[in-house]
Design a protein around this motif. Structure first.
Motif, PDB file in Angstrom:
ATOM      1  N   GLU A  38       0.846  -1.269   0.142  1.00 15.55           N
ATOM      2  CA  GLU A  38       0.074   0.084  -0.017  1.00 15.55           C
ATOM      3  C   GLU A  38       0.804   1.299   0.084  1.00 15.55           C
ATOM      4  N   SER A  39       2.168   1.268   0.508  1.00 10.79           N
ATOM      5  CA  SER A  39       2.803   2.649   0.337  1.00 10.79           C
ATOM      6  C   SER A  39       3.258   2.826  -0.886  1.00 10.79           C
ATOM      7  N   ILE A  40       3.184   2.048  -2.106  1.00 12.84           N
ATOM      8  CA  ILE A  40       3.403   2.267  -3.349  1.00 12.84           C
ATOM      9  C   ILE A  40       2.361   2.978  -3.929  1.00 12.84           C
ATOM     10  N   PRO A  41       2.650   4.001  -4.541  1.00 13.41           N
ATOM     11  CA  PRO A  41       1.558   5.032  -5.131  1.00 13.41           C
ATOM     12  C   PRO A  41       0.583   4.094  -6.126  1.00 13.41           C
ATOM     13  N   ALA A  42      -0.507   4.285  -6.020  1.00 16.42           N
ATOM     14  CA  ALA A  42      -1.431   3.290  -6.593  1.00 16.42           C
ATOM     15  C   ALA A  42      -1.236   3.370  -8.333  1.00 16.42           C
ATOM     16  N   ALA A  43      -0.758   4.603  -8.854  1.00 12.97           N
ATOM     17  CA  ALA A  43      -0.752   4.595 -10.043  1.00 12.97           C
ATOM     18  C   ALA A  43       0.754   3.708 -10.377  1.00 12.97           C
ATOM     19  N   MET A  44       1.477   3.520  -9.712  1.00 17.97           N
ATOM     20  CA  MET A  44       2.764   2.879  -9.992  1.00 17.97           C
ATOM     21  C   MET A  44       2.712   1.231  -9.509  1.00 17.97           C
ATOM     22  N   ARG A  45       1.629   0.921  -8.708  1.00 17.31           N
ATOM     23  CA  ARG A  45       1.556  -0.436  -7.888  1.00 17.31           C
ATOM     24  C   ARG A  45       1.457  -1.692  -8.740  1.00 17.31           C
ATOM     25  N   PRO A  46       2.330  -2.517  -8.709  1.00 16.44           N
ATOM     26  CA  PRO A  46       2.497  -3.710  -9.489  1.00 16.44           C
ATOM     27  C   PRO A  46       1.526  -4.664  -9.162  1.00 16.44           C
ATOM     28  N   ARG A  47       1.129  -5.416 -10.352  1.00 18.98           N
ATOM     29  CA  ARG A  47       0.121  -6.730  -9.927  1.00 18.98           C
ATOM     30  C   ARG A  47       0.878  -7.687  -8.875  1.00 18.98           C
ATOM     31  N   LYS A  48       0.089  -8.162  -8.147  1.00 17.96           N
ATOM     32  CA  LYS A  48       0.698  -9.366  -7.120  1.00 17.96           C
ATOM     33  C   LYS A  48       0.793 -10.623  -7.762  1.00 17.96           C
ATOM     34  N   ASP A  49       0.152 -10.941  -8.860  1.00 16.93           N
ATOM     35  CA  ASP A  49       0.085 -12.250  -9.446  1.00 16.93           C
ATOM     36  C   ASP A  49       1.375 -12.457 -10.409  1.00 16.93           C
ATOM     37  N   GLN A  50       2.651 -12.188 -10.023  1.00 24.89           N
ATOM     38  CA  GLN A  50       3.727 -12.310 -10.986  1.00 24.89           C
ATOM     39  C   GLN A  50       4.769 -12.562  -9.867  1.00 24.89           C
TER      40      GLN A  50
END
Length: 107
Positions: A38-50
């Motif tokens: 959640e500390s990653i800005p939403a626009a840059m947040r990567p997918r978790k399924d990788q």
């Protein structure tokens, strides 16, 4: 789940930020805290399924450990070894953009 593109010992660089490093561990998918994510800005947040990679990372100012999604990594083409002070304890010979894992780490 998909197969990881990079392996332990590969030297990579971040796609957007000025740092590079050597991979020392791989998670098949995100395996960190929700707080970190959640500390990653939403626009840059990567997918978790990788795959996510643990790096002995470096930039012009410091050495540190980084946790980076596959989508944000590319192979480092500099041909230069990393200068992270912990790399020598974990890895041996460097050649063609990757390190060999030390035998005592494998066993």
């Amino acid at each position: 789940m998909r197969e990881a593109k990079f392996s332990i010992g590969d030297v990579v660089r971040h796609r957007h930020f000025p740092f590079r490093g050597v991979i020392f561990d791989v998670d098949a998918e995100f395996n960190n805290t929700d707080e970190w994510y959640e500390s990653i800005p939403a626009a840059m947040r990567p997918r978790k399924d990788q795959p996510f990679y643990h790096l002995l990372a470096e930039n012009d100012e410091s050495h540190y450990v980084a946790y980076v999604s596959e989508q944000n990594l590319v192979r480092d083409k500099s041909g230069e070894p990393v200068s992270h002070p912990d790399a020598a304890a974990m890895f041996g010979e460097y050649a063609k953009g990757r390190y060999a894992l030390r035998q005592h780490i494998i066993n």
